[in-house]
Design a protein around this motif. Structure first.
Motif, PDB file in Angstrom:
ATOM      1  N   SER A 278       0.823  -1.217   0.000  1.00 60.17           N
ATOM      2  CA  SER A 278       0.000   0.000   0.000  1.00 60.17           C
ATOM      3  C   SER A 278       0.852   1.260   0.000  1.00 60.17           C
ATOM      4  CB  SER A 278      -0.935   0.020   1.213  1.00 60.17           C
ATOM      5  OG  SER A 278      -0.269   0.504   2.376  1.00 60.17           O
TER       6      SER A 278
ATOM      7  N   GLY B 266      -5.386   3.451  -2.389  1.00 57.56           N
ATOM      8  CA  GLY B 266      -6.284   3.277  -1.256  1.00 57.56           C
ATOM      9  C   GLY B 266      -5.608   3.523   0.072  1.00 57.56           C
TER      10      GLY B 266
ATOM     11  N   SER C 153      -7.356   0.731  -7.552  1.00 62.03           N
ATOM     12  CA  SER C 153      -7.876  -0.129  -6.491  1.00 62.03           C
ATOM     13  C   SER C 153      -8.934  -1.088  -7.021  1.00 62.03           C
ATOM     14  CB  SER C 153      -8.486   0.731  -5.381  1.00 62.03           C
ATOM     15  OG  SER C 153      -9.566   1.482  -5.893  1.00 62.03           O
TER      16      SER C 153
END
Length: 571
Positions: A328, A361, A385
């Motif tokens: 991420s 995200g 995403s």
């Protein structure tokens, strides 16, 4: 445009200034400024400033209303007068977006009683879509708009966490102390809605609800699907009416497919026209290729408009002989293993890769780019995403968002679709799981890539026939379509529009570094008739027009300072 006054709010000082202020709402003798969290504390407190504008020449800050820590507003803050059996008075509605590292943060929407602006009372905090009811915190919402229809009051919200599948949330707030979610809809329910713009990214970004010819209609700004109209006569059962089509090729610079990015819109006062704004932070069109391996080929991509331009790199090319999967890239612990995801990003020194790949995200795009830099990379790729693919319907859609926080930028960065993010690592594409669980292990090496760019302009303004949704005209400030202004002059995209509440031929635009612009509209098109840019520059986010003591004023929210008040002095 005449500058009447400006007010630097108390929180927008020193290192807190950049990007602290968001939208503006005006009601009665007061303006309300949405405030993002302070840059000195990424998960600090957001809220809103109340400003007395009863004397527009001398606006005065009244108070700051704080949100729960880690919660902050953005677009669509609004005040309306409510008269129901449950409540009589003025309410302010606002969205809540979340810094997920703050456990006390709330999502959804919040409602405040501002009947007495000197004594603001919270009525409901963090109410919204809790999905199946097991969540303790409502989904992030990006914008909110409230309206009263007869004896009932409603609010529409844009759900950040259910993009393209249930991202239009409708609450009943007849009793503003007890909001109730009554409906969800999205493009997944509108089979006739067309998506023909560059990037194929669709999500509910903003809206206006208005009673027109006896019907309550919602004007939804739905990014690459353009503008969608819903019938809201029964808000619990919204129905699709129509949507717009972007002309292909574009009118101004001739690009095909058109850029898209339907960001915000309003009907003119006489409901004859719709003025829509396209927000585009990247003034270039990106050509992207996977350069080796079994999935060699050309795929869709974009360049972030606030990172080091690809055009300044050697050979004017973003080139990486090897990529690496980085997760991420957020400061938060998105994978739930007790360690910050940023701390787990494999370093360039350890992998030998030239570019790191993150998934969109949880945190700002800029946080991901910063994580890549801290790990030693000067090239960053952010893949789309799962939720924004509409469960695979838009598998190649990509979205390059704006800069969310201040830091020293040394990397170039691009955004790509979800499918190619998998293909880089020889991994079967998957679109249903909520995060990065389906991706390969951190540190997995992937294929090489290359990207070049061509100038295609900043965000522009569209004039539509309100009955047919046919585009009449497309407007941009001259700098916005001049390659000489690609970099070095701030963001030259339009952001929001406010139709003049009395004159059906006038509207006002907040144009970030392009200042405040006044346009005149008609069946012949759009003409600029006024503008204001401060000698030291501006960064306008919100714009509203309202009467104070029988004179029309234009209110602009400058992201880096506070409230600016103008009078239009043209004909």
């Amino acid at each position: 445009m005449q500058l009447v006054a400006k007010l630097d709010v108390s929180g927008a000082t020193g290192e807190n200034r950049p990007g602290h202020i968001a939208d503006v709402a005006v009601f009665g003798n007061h303006a309300y400024l949405a405030a993002r969290r302070l840059n000195t504390d990424p998960c600090g407190t957001g809220g809103f400033y109340t400003v007395d504008v009863s004397k527009p020449n001398t606006p005065k800050e009244v108070s700051f209303t704080a949100f729960p820590a880690g919660s902050f507003p953005g677009e669509g803050m609004q005040v309306i007068k409510v008269k129901t059996a449950a409540f009589k008075g003025d309410i302010l509605v606002t969205n809540n977006e979340i810094c997920s590292a703050a456990p006390e943060a709330v999502g959804g929407m919040s409602i405040y009683d501002v009947t007495d602006p000197k004594n603001i009372v919270p009525l409901a905090i963090g109410k919204g879509d809790f999905n199946d009811g097991t969540q303790t915190v409502a989904n992030d919402e990006h914008s909110v708009f409230a309206w009263q229809a007869g004896s009932r009051v409603f609010a529409m919200m844009s759900d950040d966490l259910e993009q393209s599948v249930g991202d239009v949330d409708i609450m009943e707030i007849t009793d503003p102390r007890n909001p109730v979610l009554i409906a969800e809809t999205s493009i997944a329910d509108w089979p006739n809605s067309e998506v023909g713009a560059n990037g194929q990214t669709v999500f509910n970004h903003d809206f206006q609800i208005k009673k027109i010819r006896g019907h309550w209609l919602g004007l939804i700004s739905y990014w690459d699907a353009g503008w969608v109209i819903l019938n809201l006569d029964d808000p619990a059962n919204p129905t699709y009416v129509a949507d717009s089509r972007y002309p292909d090729p574009e009118k101004l610079l001739g690009f095909s497919p058109p850029e898209g990015n339907g960001h915000q819109a309003e009907w003119t006062t006489d409901n004859r026209f719709i003025i829509g704004t396209d927000e585009d932070f990247s003034p270039v069109r990106t050509a992207f290729q996977v350069t080796d391996g079994p999935n060699t080929g050309t795929y869709g991509a974009g360049e972030f408009g606030w990172t080091v331009p690809i055009s300044t790199l050697p050979g004017q090319t973003f080139q990486a002989t090897r990529t690496v999967w980085g997760g991420s890239g957020c400061e938060e612990d998105a994978d739930g293993n007790g360690v910050s995801d940023r701390a787990e990003v494999p370093t360039k020194a350890a992998t030998g890769a030239d570019a790191v790949v993150f998934i969109r995200g949880v945190c700002f795009f800029s946080k991901k780019v910063e994580s890549g830099q801290l790990a030693g990379y000067d090239k960053v790729i952010v893949m789309q995403s799962h939720v924004a693919t509409s469960n695979g319907r838009f598998a190649d859609g990509f979205f390059c968002g704006g800069q969310g926080h201040e830091f020293t930028i040394t990397a170039s960065a691009i955004c790509v679709g979800h499918r190619v993010g998998h293909l880089l690592f020889g991994d079967p594409p998957e679109y249903m799981t909520p995060g990065a669980e389906d991706m390969p292990a951190l540190g997995t090496l992937g294929a090489g890539v290359g990207a070049t760019t061509t100038f295609d302009g900043w965000g522009t303004v569209h004039l539509l026939d309100a009955r047919t949704l046919r585009e009449i005209d497309n407007y941009a400030i001259k700098e916005g379509i001049d390659p000489a202004f690609t970099t070095g002059f701030g963001d030259l995209s339009v952001h929001e529009v406010a139709a003049d509440p009395e004159r059906s031929d006038l509207a006002y635009l907040s144009y970030y570094a392009g200042g405040i612009r006044v346009i005149k509209v008609g069946p012949w098109g759009i003409k600029e008739v006024g503008r204001y840019i401060d000698a030291n520059g501006n960064n306008f986010w919100g714009v509203e027009a309202a009467k104070i003591k029988n004179k029309m004023y234009i209110f602009g929210s400058d992201r880096d300072s506070g409230l600016w008040i103008f009078r239009y002095t043209g004909g």
